[in-house]
Design a protein around this motif. Structure first.
Motif, short mmCIF file in Angstrom:
data_model
loop_
_atom_site.label_atom_id
_atom_site.label_comp_id
_atom_site.label_asym_id
_atom_site.label_seq_id
_atom_site.Cartn_x
_atom_site.Cartn_y
_atom_site.Cartn_z
N VAL A 180 0.83 -1.20 0.00
CA VAL A 180 0.00 0.00 0.00
C VAL A 180 0.87 1.26 0.00
O VAL A 180 0.64 2.19 -0.78
N ILE A 181 1.88 1.28 0.86
CA ILE A 181 2.77 2.44 0.92
C ILE A 181 3.48 2.63 -0.42
O ILE A 181 3.57 3.73 -0.95
N LEU A 182 3.96 1.53 -0.97
CA LEU A 182 4.73 1.60 -2.21
C LEU A 182 3.89 2.06 -3.39
O LEU A 182 4.29 2.96 -4.13
N LYS A 183 2.70 1.50 -3.57
CA LYS A 183 1.90 1.87 -4.75
C LYS A 183 1.47 3.33 -4.72
O LYS A 183 1.51 4.01 -5.73
N THR A 184 1.05 3.81 -3.55
CA THR A 184 0.57 5.18 -3.49
C THR A 184 1.71 6.19 -3.53
O THR A 184 1.61 7.22 -4.20
N SER A 185 2.80 5.89 -2.84
CA SER A 185 3.91 6.84 -2.83
C SER A 185 4.63 6.86 -4.17
O SER A 185 5.09 7.92 -4.61
N GLY A 216 -0.32 5.88 -13.09
CA GLY A 216 -0.48 4.58 -12.48
C GLY A 216 0.81 4.08 -11.87
O GLY A 216 1.90 4.51 -12.25
N ALA A 217 0.65 3.20 -10.89
CA ALA A 217 1.80 2.54 -10.27
C ALA A 217 1.38 1.12 -9.93
O ALA A 217 0.21 0.86 -9.64
N THR A 218 2.34 0.21 -9.97
CA THR A 218 2.06 -1.18 -9.67
C THR A 218 3.15 -1.75 -8.78
O THR A 218 4.29 -1.30 -8.81
N VAL A 219 2.76 -2.72 -7.97
CA VAL A 219 3.69 -3.46 -7.13
C VAL A 219 3.65 -4.91 -7.61
O VAL A 219 2.59 -5.54 -7.62
N VAL A 220 4.81 -5.39 -8.04
CA VAL A 220 4.93 -6.73 -8.60
C VAL A 220 5.75 -7.57 -7.64
O VAL A 220 6.76 -7.09 -7.10
N GLY A 279 21.38 -8.30 -3.33
CA GLY A 279 20.90 -8.01 -4.67
C GLY A 279 20.00 -9.06 -5.25
O GLY A 279 19.90 -9.20 -6.47
N TYR A 280 19.29 -9.79 -4.40
CA TYR A 280 18.37 -10.82 -4.88
C TYR A 280 17.00 -10.18 -5.16
O TYR A 280 16.43 -9.54 -4.29
N PRO A 281 16.46 -10.33 -6.37
CA PRO A 281 15.17 -9.70 -6.69
C PRO A 281 13.99 -10.43 -6.03
O PRO A 281 13.93 -11.66 -6.03
N VAL A 282 13.09 -9.66 -5.45
CA VAL A 282 11.86 -10.21 -4.89
C VAL A 282 10.62 -9.58 -5.53
O VAL A 282 9.51 -10.01 -5.30
N GLY A 283 10.83 -8.55 -6.34
CA GLY A 283 9.71 -7.89 -6.96
C GLY A 283 10.16 -6.67 -7.75
O GLY A 283 11.35 -6.51 -8.05
N ALA A 284 9.18 -5.83 -8.05
CA ALA A 284 9.45 -4.59 -8.78
C ALA A 284 8.34 -3.60 -8.48
O ALA A 284 7.25 -3.97 -8.05
N VAL A 285 8.66 -2.34 -8.70
CA VAL A 285 7.65 -1.28 -8.63
C VAL A 285 7.70 -0.54 -9.95
O VAL A 285 8.78 -0.25 -10.48
N GLY A 286 6.52 -0.30 -10.51
CA GLY A 286 6.44 0.37 -11.79
C GLY A 286 5.59 1.62 -11.74
O GLY A 286 4.65 1.71 -10.95
N ALA A 287 5.94 2.58 -12.58
CA ALA A 287 5.15 3.80 -12.76
C ALA A 287 4.80 3.91 -14.23
O ALA A 287 5.63 3.58 -15.10
N TYR A 288 3.58 4.37 -14.52
CA TYR A 288 3.08 4.43 -15.89
C TYR A 288 2.50 5.81 -16.20
O TYR A 288 1.82 6.40 -15.36
N TRP A 289 2.75 6.25 -17.43
CA TRP A 289 2.19 7.51 -17.92
C TRP A 289 1.34 7.22 -19.15
O TRP A 289 1.63 6.29 -19.91
N SER A 290 0.34 8.03 -19.37
CA SER A 290 -0.60 7.83 -20.48
C SER A 290 -0.14 8.52 -21.76
O SER A 290 -0.86 8.52 -22.75
N TYR A 291 1.04 9.07 -21.76
CA TYR A 291 1.60 9.78 -22.91
C TYR A 291 3.09 9.43 -23.01
O TYR A 291 3.68 8.96 -22.04
N PRO A 292 3.70 9.66 -24.15
CA PRO A 292 5.14 9.41 -24.25
C PRO A 292 5.89 10.29 -23.23
O PRO A 292 5.68 11.50 -23.17
N HIS A 293 6.71 9.65 -22.41
CA HIS A 293 7.39 10.36 -21.33
C HIS A 293 8.68 9.63 -21.01
O HIS A 293 8.67 8.43 -20.75
N ARG A 294 9.78 10.34 -21.04
CA ARG A 294 11.06 9.77 -20.61
C ARG A 294 11.26 10.16 -19.16
O ARG A 294 11.39 11.34 -18.85
N ALA A 295 11.25 9.17 -18.26
CA ALA A 295 11.41 9.44 -16.84
C ALA A 295 12.71 10.22 -16.62
O ALA A 295 13.76 9.87 -17.16
N SER A 296 12.61 11.26 -15.83
CA SER A 296 13.78 12.11 -15.53
C SER A 296 14.69 11.40 -14.53
O SER A 296 14.31 10.42 -13.88
N ASP A 297 15.89 11.94 -14.39
CA ASP A 297 16.83 11.40 -13.40
C ASP A 297 16.21 11.46 -12.00
O ASP A 297 16.39 10.55 -11.20
#
Length: 174
Positions: free
Chosen positions: A27-32, A41-45, A120-138
Motif C-alpha cells: 500500500v505504501i509503495l503503490k501510493t507513494s 499509475g503505479a504497480t507493485v509486482v 541483490g536478490y530480486p523479490v519484486g518490482a515497482v512500476g510507474a506508468y504515464w498515459s503519454y510518451p514520457h522519458r522518466a527524468s533522473d
C-alpha cells in the motif's frame, strides 16, 4: 529534486521502515510511487517462482492487479532478472514490452525498478506508468529507486528473508 517530492519520498521511506506486514509495504509503495513521479499509475509486482504476480496497483483505470505473467515475458520480469531499472519513453517502440498485454490499457510509457533484498536478490518490482510518451527524468528514476530500496529493506525485515532469499517468499507470506 523538488522539496515536496523529496519530503514525500522521505515520508514514504519512514513509513516503510515502520511497516509490519507485506500488505502495508504494498500500500505504501503503490501510493507513494505514483505520487512521487506524478504518474497515472503505479504497480507493485512480486516474484513468485517463475511468475510475476501483479499484487497491487494505484491507477486511473485497471491494469493487471491479481494477474500473473511469466518472468521471461514481462517488463517487470526483465527488470528483476537483469537487476536494472528500465525506462521506456514509448512502449510501442520497445520489443521488451508485451504489446498484447498493454494494448487495452492507458499506458504509453513506463519506469520499472526491481525490488532487491540482501546482496541483490530480486523479490519484486515497482512500476510507474504515464498515459503519454514520457522519458522518466533522473529525479523520477532516483525517487522510484529509493522507494524500491526502502521496500526491499522492509520486506527483508518483515519476512525475515535470509540474505540469499528463495523465490516466492514475498507472494506466499504476509
Amino acid at each position: 529534486m523538488r522539496a515536496e517530492a523529496k519530503n514525500s519520498v522521505g515520508w514514504a521511506i519512514a513509513m516503510l521502515n515502520g511497516a509490519e506486514t507485506a500488505e502495508e509495504v504494498r500500500v505504501i509503495l503503490k501510493t507513494s510511487a505514483r505520487a512521487a513521479v506524478h504518474a497515472q499509475g503505479a504497480t507493485v509486482v512480486e516474484l513468485d517462482g517463475d511468475q510475476c504476480h501483479y499484487a497491487d496497483e494505484d491507477a486511473v483505470s485497471p491494469l493487471w492487479k491479481g494477474e500473473r505473467f511469466p518472468v521471461a515475458s514481462c517488463i517487470s520480469g526483465w527488470a528483476m532478472l537483469h537487476g536494472e531499472t528500465v525506462v521506456i519513453p514509448d512502449i510501442w517502440l520497445d520489443e521488451r514490452v508485451p504489446q498484447d498485454a498493454y494494448r487495452p490499457t492507458f499506458v504509453r510509457s513506463l519506469l520499472m525498478v526491481p525490488t532487491m533484498v540482501g546482496d541483490g536478490y530480486p523479490v519484486g518490482a515497482v512500476g510507474a506508468y504515464w498515459s503519454y510518451p514520457h522519458r522518466a527524468s533522473d529525479r523520477e528514476v532516483a525517487e522510484l529507486e529509493a522507494l524500491a530500496e526502502g521496500a526491499g529493506r522492509a520486506l527483508q525485515r518483515i519476512l525475515a528473508l535470509p540474505e540469499h532469499a528463495t523465490k516466492g517468499m514475498v507472494a506466499s507470506r504476509g
